[in-house]
Design a protein around this motif. Structure first.
Motif, PDB file in Angstrom:
ATOM      1  N   GLY A  88     -14.465 -47.728  -4.612  1.00 19.89           N
ATOM      2  CA  GLY A  88     -14.531 -47.714  -6.068  1.00 19.89           C
ATOM      3  C   GLY A  88     -13.702 -48.806  -6.719  1.00 19.89           C
ATOM      4  N   HIS A 115     -19.645 -53.085  -3.911  1.00 14.18           N
ATOM      5  CA  HIS A 115     -18.522 -53.189  -4.840  1.00 14.18           C
ATOM      6  C   HIS A 115     -18.454 -54.587  -5.445  1.00 14.18           C
ATOM      7  CE1 HIS A 115     -17.383 -49.734  -2.348  1.00 14.18           C
ATOM      8  NE2 HIS A 115     -16.499 -49.390  -3.280  1.00 14.18           N
ATOM      9  N   ARG A 201     -15.433 -37.154 -13.058  1.00 13.23           N
ATOM     10  CA  ARG A 201     -14.903 -38.313 -13.775  1.00 13.23           C
ATOM     11  C   ARG A 201     -15.927 -38.773 -14.818  1.00 13.23           C
ATOM     12  NH1 ARG A 201     -15.512 -43.472  -9.610  1.00 13.23           N
ATOM     13  NH2 ARG A 201     -17.725 -43.139  -9.131  1.00 13.23           N
ATOM     14  N   GLN A 203     -18.628 -40.802 -16.434  1.00 15.47           N
ATOM     15  CA  GLN A 203     -19.656 -41.577 -15.742  1.00 15.47           C
ATOM     16  C   GLN A 203     -20.085 -42.833 -16.493  1.00 15.47           C
ATOM     17  OE1 GLN A 203     -20.549 -40.727 -12.596  1.00 15.47           O
ATOM     18  NE2 GLN A 203     -19.049 -39.076 -12.803  1.00 15.47           N
ATOM     19  N   ASN A 204     -19.857 -42.874 -17.792  1.00 14.99           N
ATOM     20  CA  ASN A 204     -20.267 -44.068 -18.545  1.00 14.99           C
ATOM     21  C   ASN A 204     -19.296 -44.322 -19.691  1.00 14.99           C
ATOM     22  OD1 ASN A 204     -21.396 -42.409 -20.877  1.00 14.99           O
ATOM     23  ND2 ASN A 204     -22.724 -41.724 -19.210  1.00 14.99           N
ATOM     24  N   ALA A 211     -13.119 -48.080 -20.704  1.00 14.64           N
ATOM     25  CA  ALA A 211     -12.933 -47.810 -19.276  1.00 14.64           C
ATOM     26  C   ALA A 211     -11.516 -48.142 -18.835  1.00 14.64           C
ATOM     27  CB  ALA A 211     -13.948 -48.613 -18.469  1.00 14.64           C
ATOM     28  N   SER A 215      -8.698 -45.488 -17.376  1.00 15.66           N
ATOM     29  CA  SER A 215      -8.045 -45.635 -16.076  1.00 15.66           C
ATOM     30  C   SER A 215      -6.536 -45.429 -16.189  1.00 15.66           C
ATOM     31  CB  SER A 215      -8.344 -47.014 -15.475  1.00 15.66           C
ATOM     32  OG  SER A 215      -7.617 -48.035 -16.141  1.00 15.66           O
ATOM     33  N   THR A 234     -15.206 -53.229 -11.572  1.00 14.56           N
ATOM     34  CA  THR A 234     -15.687 -51.986 -10.961  1.00 14.56           C
ATOM     35  C   THR A 234     -16.828 -51.366 -11.764  1.00 14.56           C
ATOM     36  OG1 THR A 234     -14.163 -50.519 -12.161  1.00 14.56           O
ATOM     37  CG2 THR A 234     -13.337 -51.545 -10.136  1.00 14.56           C
ATOM     38  N   LEU A 235     -17.270 -52.077 -12.806  1.00 13.09           N
ATOM     39  CA  LEU A 235     -18.319 -51.572 -13.685  1.00 13.09           C
ATOM     40  C   LEU A 235     -19.541 -52.484 -13.674  1.00 13.09           C
ATOM     41  CD1 LEU A 235     -16.028 -50.900 -16.781  1.00 13.09           C
ATOM     42  CD2 LEU A 235     -16.754 -49.195 -15.098  1.00 13.09           C
ATOM     43  N   HIS A 246     -20.177 -46.962 -13.309  1.00 11.87           N
ATOM     44  CA  HIS A 246     -19.443 -47.374 -12.116  1.00 11.87           C
ATOM     45  C   HIS A 246     -20.344 -48.201 -11.205  1.00 11.87           C
ATOM     46  CE1 HIS A 246     -16.098 -44.760 -13.183  1.00 11.87           C
ATOM     47  NE2 HIS A 246     -16.968 -43.782 -13.399  1.00 11.87           N
ATOM     48  N   ARG A 247     -19.830 -49.330 -10.755  1.00 10.17           N
ATOM     49  CA  ARG A 247     -20.601 -50.218  -9.874  1.00 10.17           C
ATOM     50  C   ARG A 247     -20.866 -49.557  -8.524  1.00 10.17           C
ATOM     51  NH1 ARG A 247     -23.053 -52.607  -6.364  1.00 10.17           N
ATOM     52  NH2 ARG A 247     -22.688 -54.729  -5.603  1.00 10.17           N
ATOM     53  N   ARG A 249     -21.627 -46.682  -5.974  1.00 12.94           N
ATOM     54  CA  ARG A 249     -22.281 -45.365  -6.018  1.00 12.94           C
ATOM     55  C   ARG A 249     -21.735 -44.499  -4.883  1.00 12.94           C
ATOM     56  NH1 ARG A 249     -27.944 -48.166  -5.673  1.00 12.94           N
ATOM     57  NH2 ARG A 249     -28.734 -46.082  -5.159  1.00 12.94           N
TER      58      ARG A 249
END
Length: 349
Positions: A88, A115, A201, A203-204, A211, A215, A234-235, A246-247, A249
Motif C-alpha cells: 500500500g 504500486h 479504511r 476508500q476514496n 488523503a 493519513s 499511493t493514489l 487507493h492504487r 488493490r
C-alpha cells in the motif's frame, strides 16, 4: 500493512461523530492544543514533489516482458541502499530518508508491482516468488553482471521480500540486510484481521490533500512532510467515480499474504550477510527472533516514538541507523570488508 495504522477516519466530521468522539478516549487527547496558524488545512497538506529529495527517477523495462518498474535514485557514490516499501506504500516512502543517506552513499527506491508508477502484466500477482523475481530482474537490468555492493532495505511486506531475496543467494554483491518493523509472529497473527481493516479504511478522497490529511489524522503516518511526498503516489484518479482511490488493490491479493510471512523468522536468521532489524516496539519480537537476537545473530534497534512506517516518521534517525550499519560492517564500494580476513586480491599468488 499494519492493523494499528489503518484505522478508519471519517473524511468529514458530522455532529454525531463529534459527540461520539467526546465519549470515547481519543488517541490524540493528550496532545496539547497547538497555536493558531495562518495556513489552511489544504495548504498544510499540499503535495510535495519527489525531486526535492531524490535526484532522479526512471523506468526500468524488464527484457522479454511488458513489466516496467519505476525507481527513484539519489547519490553518486558508495554502496547502493536498495529500498523496498510495504504493502500500500510506494518507493517515495523513503524520500526523506534518502535525502540524508545520499550524502554518503547511493539510494534506489523501487515501486513494487501494483504500486506507485510501476506497471506489470499482472498487478495482482503479489506472490513472494513473483515479487522476489521482480527485484532481481530490476537489479539485473540496472547493473548487469557487475553490480555494486548492495544493502537490501525492506519495510513491512517489502521486508519480507528483502529477506527472501537475500536467502536466495542470487546477488553476489549483497552486503547487508535491513528489515523494518516486520516479524513473522505479529504479521501472521494480524492476517485474519486484514480484510476488515482494509474495508474499513476510507476508500476514496475528493482531493489528494484530503488523503494526506487522513493519513496523518488516522495515525498511519506521523510526519506531515513525508505524507505530503509519499501519499500522492499511493493514489490514482478514478474517472468513473470522479475521485482518488487507493492504487494498490491489496484486498484482492489475500491468497498471497501467508506466503509473505510464513517461516520468515527462520529465513531471516539463515541469511549469511550482516543483518539489522528495526522495530517500533518490543512486542513485535517473536520467540525465534528473541533467541536469535540473544545469540547475536543480528543487530536489533527499537525505535521509540514512531509508528509502523519508521522510515517516514523519523527519517533522520532512520538514515543515521542505516549509515551506522554500513559503517560498522565495513560495507564499501566493492563489497563487505571483514577485519582480519584478506580479500582474494590481497593474497599472494
Amino acid at each position: 500493512m499494519d492493523p494499528s495504522n489503518l484505522s478508519s477516519l471519517p473524511e468529514e466530521s458530522s455532529e454525531e461523530n463529534q459527540q461520539q468522539t467526546k465519549k470515547d478516549v481519543s488517541a490524540f487527547s493528550s496532545i496539547p492544543a497547538r497555536p493558531p496558524t495562518n495556513k489552511t488545512s489544504s495548504q498544510k497538506c499540499s503535495p510535495l514533489d519527489w525531486s526535492g529529495y531524490f535526484d532522479k527517477e526512471d523506468d526500468v523495462c524488464i527484457p522479454d516482458s511488458n513489466d516496467v518498474f519505476h525507481v527513484y535514485m539519489a547519490g553518486t557514490q558508495g554502496p547502493v541502499i536498495f529500498c523496498l516499501h510495504g504493502g500500500g506504500y510506494s518507493g517515495l516512502s523513503f524520500a526523506l530518508s534518502a535525502s540524508k543517506i545520499k550524502e554518503k552513499m547511493r539510494v534506489v527506491a523501487m515501486d513494487l508491482r501494483g504500486h506507485g508508477k510501476s506497471t506489470a502484466e499482472n498487478d495482482l500477482d503479489l506472490s513472494i516468488e513473483t515479487l522476489c523475481g521482480d527485484v532481481l530482474a530490476v537489479l539485473k537490468t540496472m547493473y548487469g553482471d557487475s553490480p555494486p555492493a548492495i544493502v537490501l532495505v525492506g519495510h513491512s511486506m517489502g521486508g519480507s521480500v528483502a529477506i527472501h531475496v537475500a536467502a536466495k543467494k542470487a546477488l553476489p554483491t549483497l552486503a547487508g540486510l535491513v528489515v523494518v518493523d516486520v516479524v513473522e509472529g505479529t504479521a501472521m497473527a494480524s492476517l485474519i484481521h486484514m480484510q476488515k481493516i482494509l474495508s474499513n479504511r476510507i476508500q476514496n478522497f475528493s482531493t489528494i490533500e484530503k488523503a494526506i490529511e487522513w493519513s496523518i489524522k488516522s495515525g498511519s503516518l506521523r510526519n506531515t512532510e513525508s505524507a505530503r511526498i509519499s501519499i500522492p503516489s499511493t493514489l490514482k484518479y478514478d474517472d468513473s467515480k470522479k475521485c482518488y482511490i487507493h492504487r494498490a488493490r491489496l484486498e484482492e491479493t489475500e491468497q498471497y499474504w501467508r506466503g509473505w510471512y510464513e517461516g520468515l523468522s527462520e529465513t531471516f536468521l539463515s541469511c549469511s550477510v550482516p543483518k539489522l532489524l528495526l522495530l517500533a516496539g518490543t512486542d513485535r519480537l517473536d520467540r525465534t527472533l528473541t533467541i536469535g537476537q540473544m545469540q547475536g545473530k543480528f543487530q536489533m534497534v527499537v525505535v521509540r516514538h514512531t509508528g509502523h512506517a519508521i522510515q517516514e516518521d523519523v527519517p533522520d534517525e532512520f538514515a543515521t541507523l542505516i549509515l551506522n550499519f554500513v559503517s560498522r560492517n565495513r560495507i564499501g564500494p566493492h563489497g563487505v570488508e571483514i577485519p582480519g580476513i584478506r580479500r582474494p586480491s590481497q593474497l599472494q599468488p
